[in-house]
Design a protein around this motif. Structure first.
Motif, mmCIF file in Angstrom:
data_model
loop_
_atom_site.group_PDB
_atom_site.id
_atom_site.type_symbol
_atom_site.label_atom_id
_atom_site.label_comp_id
_atom_site.label_asym_id
_atom_site.label_seq_id
_atom_site.Cartn_x
_atom_site.Cartn_y
_atom_site.Cartn_z
ATOM 1 N N ASP A 1 -11.247 5.533 4.437
ATOM 2 C CA ASP A 1 -11.883 4.848 3.308
ATOM 3 C C ASP A 1 -12.611 5.812 2.377
ATOM 4 N N SER B 1 -9.121 1.434 8.818
ATOM 5 C CA SER B 1 -8.278 1.110 7.668
ATOM 6 C C SER B 1 -6.955 1.865 7.701
ATOM 7 N N GLN C 1 -4.383 0.079 9.517
ATOM 8 C CA GLN C 1 -4.030 -1.212 8.948
ATOM 9 C C GLN C 1 -2.979 -1.073 7.846
ATOM 10 N N GLN C 2 -2.654 0.174 7.484
ATOM 11 C CA GLN C 2 -1.670 0.397 6.425
ATOM 12 C C GLN C 2 -0.258 0.076 6.915
#
Length: 426
Positions: free
Chosen positions: A189, A305, A308-309
């Motif tokens: 992030d 994150s 989560q891609q």
């Protein structure tokens, strides 16, 4: 019948002849005897792991592991380096390694154009180019990666085959590499919104033949410029490595010419594209291995994150031994171990100086972070990008050269030497 004028013939002969060095290259020392115990262990491991992967996950992962094993053999026998090639070029002007890169890149680009342009793939895969965004992350990441590889002593592919051949200090580099790649994934992030432009793949604008032609022309220009630079600076030659005597013995136990290594790596890399649909890469597996370790210790990397891609989520959810990049990485290490044992050079180095150990870990961390920021390493961004006709591969290479210069300035602080014009070899 006409013949070339003497002047033209002389120019052609000069172009094809080896570039000058300050002294002739020394003869390669004889290869030590085969190391039977490391050979038996690595050979059995290769057979057992291949059988397991094939039976548990199918033919496609099994073939990818075999390709990784072959890549490890080719990397070790040719000692095909990116770190040393750029160090020799920047420090003393020896462009031998860079010209080997050009052969690898040009051959790979040719094979990629054939496979991607005709949509030829195996196991239901459709080969796709490796295009990356042009942005600040690419510039910073490739620069950091190059600094790291000069401190750590190896690039991404070089780290794997050096670890396989028993080089203890490079094990520390690999540990730092995994740590840096995992850290960058955890902190995705913080850097995911760095400014960037969309990928530019030349084939989208001028077709695959046009993309290939431009790539070959640029590589040919790089070869010519590197020859002129080397002729002007007259550097020391590249040091020889132990080799068996005789053509047949040299294939199994000796050192291969860089050109042979480049061609072998290009064919095997194209094999990865043919089987999987994606280009050969290295560093995405390091983020996966580090995250799996954190999960085994009670952490929850699946909440990051990064994982989560699209694509990454499936990678973390699946078995490591079904992951394309993990399979080729593991295969490279085992294949290099087999080759090093056959060549008699497999050994575990003890007593790594603390400054060398510090540089190895720090260099690995910088490479791990740099690879994530840049979207790849010397294989996944530089080789695959240029071979795919993607501009990000050329940008990666340019900023890696700048990072190499910076890395050479830092090496003496860690007790690491740089090639000098007066050396016998570089």
């Amino acid at each position: 019948m006409t013949t070339a004028p003497p002047a033209d013939a002389a120019k052609t002969a000069a172009l094809l002849s080896p570039s000058p060095t300050s002294v002739p290259r020394p003869e390669a020392p004889a290869a030590p005897p085969v190391r039977p115990v490391p050979l038996a262990v690595s050979g059995l491991l290769a057979v057992a792991l291949t059988a397991y992967v094939w039976s548990a996950h199918g033919a496609k992962p099994g073939v990818l592991l075999l390709l990784g094993l072959a890549l490890g053999v080719a990397l070790f026998h040719s000692r095909f380096g990116f770190t040393s090639a750029w160090r020799q070029l920047v420090a003393v002007g020896n462009g031998t390694g860079l010209r080997a890169h050009a052969l690898l890149l040009g051959t790979t680009a040719t094979l990629f154009a054939l496979l991607i342009g005709t949509k030829t793939g195996l196991f239901g895969s459709v080969p796709a180019p490796s295009g990356g965004p042009l942005g600040l992350g690419l510039l910073i990441g490739s620069f950091l990666f190059a600094v790291g590889m000069q401190l750590g002593g190896a690039c991404a592919s070089g780290t794997l085959f050096a670890v396989g051949s028993g080089q203890t200090s490079i094990v520390l580099t690999l540990g730092g590499f995994i740590g840096g790649a995992t850290l960058a994934a955890w902190q995705f992030d913080l850097w995911k919104d760095l400014p960037s432009l969309e990928p530019v793949v030349m084939a989208d604008h001028i077709g695959w033949f046009g993309s290939w032609a431009v790539t070959i022309l640029v590589l040919a220009a790089i070869v010519l410029v590197s020859r002129r630079v080397q002729a002007r600076r007259n550097p020391p030659p590249i040091g020889p490595v132990p080799s068996a005597r005789g053509a047949a013995a040299r294939v199994l136990r000796g050192s291969w010419p860089l050109a042979v290594g480049a061609l072998a790596l290009a064919v095997l890399g194209a094999g990865v594209l043919l089987v999987s649909g994606g280009a050969w890469g290295v560093t995405s597996a390091f983020s996966l291995w580090g995250s799996e370790l954190i999960r085994a210790l009670g952490g929850h990397p699946e909440s990051w994150s990064w994982w989560q891609q699209p694509g990454n989520k499936e990678m973390l959810a699946g078995p490591v031994l079904a992951d394309k990049t993990s399979l080729t990485d593991i295969g490279i290490m085992i294949g290099a171990a087999v080759a090093a044992a056959l060549g008699g050079t497999w050994t575990l180095h003890r007593g790594v100086p603390w400054r060398t150990a510090t540089a190895a870990v720090l260099g690995g961390v910088l490479m791990g972070i740099g690879a994530r920021l840049a979207g790849g390493c010397n294989i996944g961004a530089y080789l695959a990008g240029i071979a795919s006709g993607s501009l990000h591969g050329w940008v990666w290479g340019a900023f890696a050269l700048l990072g190499t210069w910076a890395g050479l300035k830092l090496r003496p602080f860690f007790g690491l030497g740089n090639p000098k014009p007066g050396d016998g070899v570089c």
